[in-house]
Design an enzyme around this catalytic site. Structure first.
Site, PDB file in Angstrom:
ATOM      1  N   ASN A  98       0.941  -1.187  -0.003  1.00 18.54           N
ATOM      2  CA  ASN A  98      -0.033   0.158  -0.154  1.00 18.54           C
ATOM      3  C   ASN A  98       0.812   1.298   0.064  1.00 18.54           C
ATOM      4  O   ASN A  98       1.853   1.316   0.578  1.00 18.54           O
ATOM      5  CB  ASN A  98      -0.728  -0.012   1.186  1.00 18.54           C
ATOM      6  CG  ASN A  98      -1.952  -1.055   1.168  1.00 18.54           C
ATOM      7  OD1 ASN A  98      -2.336  -1.321   0.156  1.00 18.54           O
ATOM      8  ND2 ASN A  98      -2.480  -1.485   2.402  1.00 18.54           N
ATOM      9  N   LYS A 179      -5.638   2.897  -6.820  1.00 24.20           N
ATOM     10  CA  LYS A 179      -5.590   2.112  -5.349  1.00 24.20           C
ATOM     11  C   LYS A 179      -5.023   3.034  -4.367  1.00 24.20           C
ATOM     12  O   LYS A 179      -5.763   2.789  -3.411  1.00 24.20           O
ATOM     13  CB  LYS A 179      -4.328   1.080  -5.596  1.00 24.20           C
ATOM     14  CG  LYS A 179      -4.056   0.319  -4.396  1.00 24.20           C
ATOM     15  CD  LYS A 179      -2.872  -0.565  -4.241  1.00 24.20           C
ATOM     16  CE  LYS A 179      -2.540  -1.327  -3.138  1.00 24.20           C
ATOM     17  NZ  LYS A 179      -1.335  -2.266  -3.359  1.00 24.20           N
TER      18      LYS A 179
END
Length: 295
Positions: A98, A179
């Site tokens: 992430n 994302k």
């Protein structure tokens, strides 16, 4: 293919376990999990069920020379991952992390192609030696700067051979920012409100999540990546709907009183543009971490 997974937590264990159905896999992580894997193997349950026998170790073996190294550690451990991987000279590295800038930080230290990736498989490490797939998704990977490369094609073929839904993409910069918009909208919002992902689909939480996503899209455009506000918000809603009953990774960190990845997600947006929603979300989570000596 010889695959090394650096960061055998929930996601790393799931992806590594699925890859081990077809490839030689080494999971690098913490005991007692990797010790149990080394002796008893890895059991995958939930939406995908299998038992695999990857190697489980607490440090990168001195004689390792993997064809592919997957990096699945938290963003704040990226530099440590890069340092550990310099000694084993992987042929290709793929980040499934992430946050922003992980690939660039890896590429600064490693003399091999570094690919960007996203993964929408849901994973939860239930106990040592056992990981649950909470939802079948997709791995998308490609060159971090966009375009095509033989390294990306080889990595994609390895994932597909192991039965993992995979797309090799030429537009990873846009997908990486999309994302980030999803994580910025869902993770901090659910962690602070103590709610599951589906709760951001309507009500007060939806307004916060959408605003954080729109700010992220604006930061992407400032960086030269074409991501519209509408596309960013739609991506948040799509993921929240598909994972409505799931607990986000940042909410899991808060429940376990661990440090979060807020610096690389909401903090990264607020560093690039004037982003009051992301700045506020990051500030609140940083205050929570500081109060618990996690910062």
């Amino acid at each position: 293919m010889d695959v090394l997974v650096f960061g055998a937590g929930s996601l790393g264990s799931l992806v590594g376990g699925l890859l081990a159905r077809q490839h030689r896999v080494t999971l690098v992580g913490r005991d007692p999990h990797v010790g149990t894997v080394a002796t008893d193997g890895l059991t995958v349950g939930g939406a995908v069920e299998c038992h695999a026998d990857p190697d489980g170790v607490t440090a990168v073996p001195s004689d390792a020379a993997p064809d592919l190294a997957l990096v699945t550690v938290k963003a704040y451990d990226t530099d440590a991952a890069a340092a550990a991987l310099t000694d084993c000279e992987p042929s290709t590295v793929l980040s499934l992390q992430n946050g922003l800038d992980n690939e660039a930080r890896l590429a600064d230290r490693l003399d091999c192609p570094v690919l960007a990736g996203t993964c929408t498989y849901g994973a939860m490490l239930e106990e040592p030696g056992r990981v649950t797939c909470t939802g079948v998704g997709e791995v998308v990977l490609g060159p971090r700067e966009g375009g095509e490369s033989p390294a990306a094609d080889r990595a994609g073929a390895a994932f597909e051979a192991a039965g993992i839904e995979t797309t090799v993409a030429a537009d990873m910069p846009r997908r990486t920012w999309e994302k980030l918009a999803v994580n910025a909208g869902i993770n901090a919002t659910t962690a602070l409100a103590r709610i599951e992902n589906g709760a951001v689909l309507d009500g007060p939480a939806s307004e916060v999540a959408a605003a954080a996503a729109r700010e992220t899209a604006r930061a992407a455009r400032e960086a030269g990546v074409a991501l519209s506000d509408e596309a960013a918000v739609d991506a948040v809603r799509e993921v929240a709907d598909a994972t409505a009953d799931n607990t986000s990774s940042m909410y899991q960190d808060v429940l376990a009183e661990r440090r979060t990845e807020v610096d690389a997600i909401n903090g990264a947006v607020a560093e690039r543009i004037d982003a009051p929603v992301n700045r506020t979300l990051a500030g609140l989570l940083r205050a929570w971490e500081r109060a618990r000596d996690r910062r």
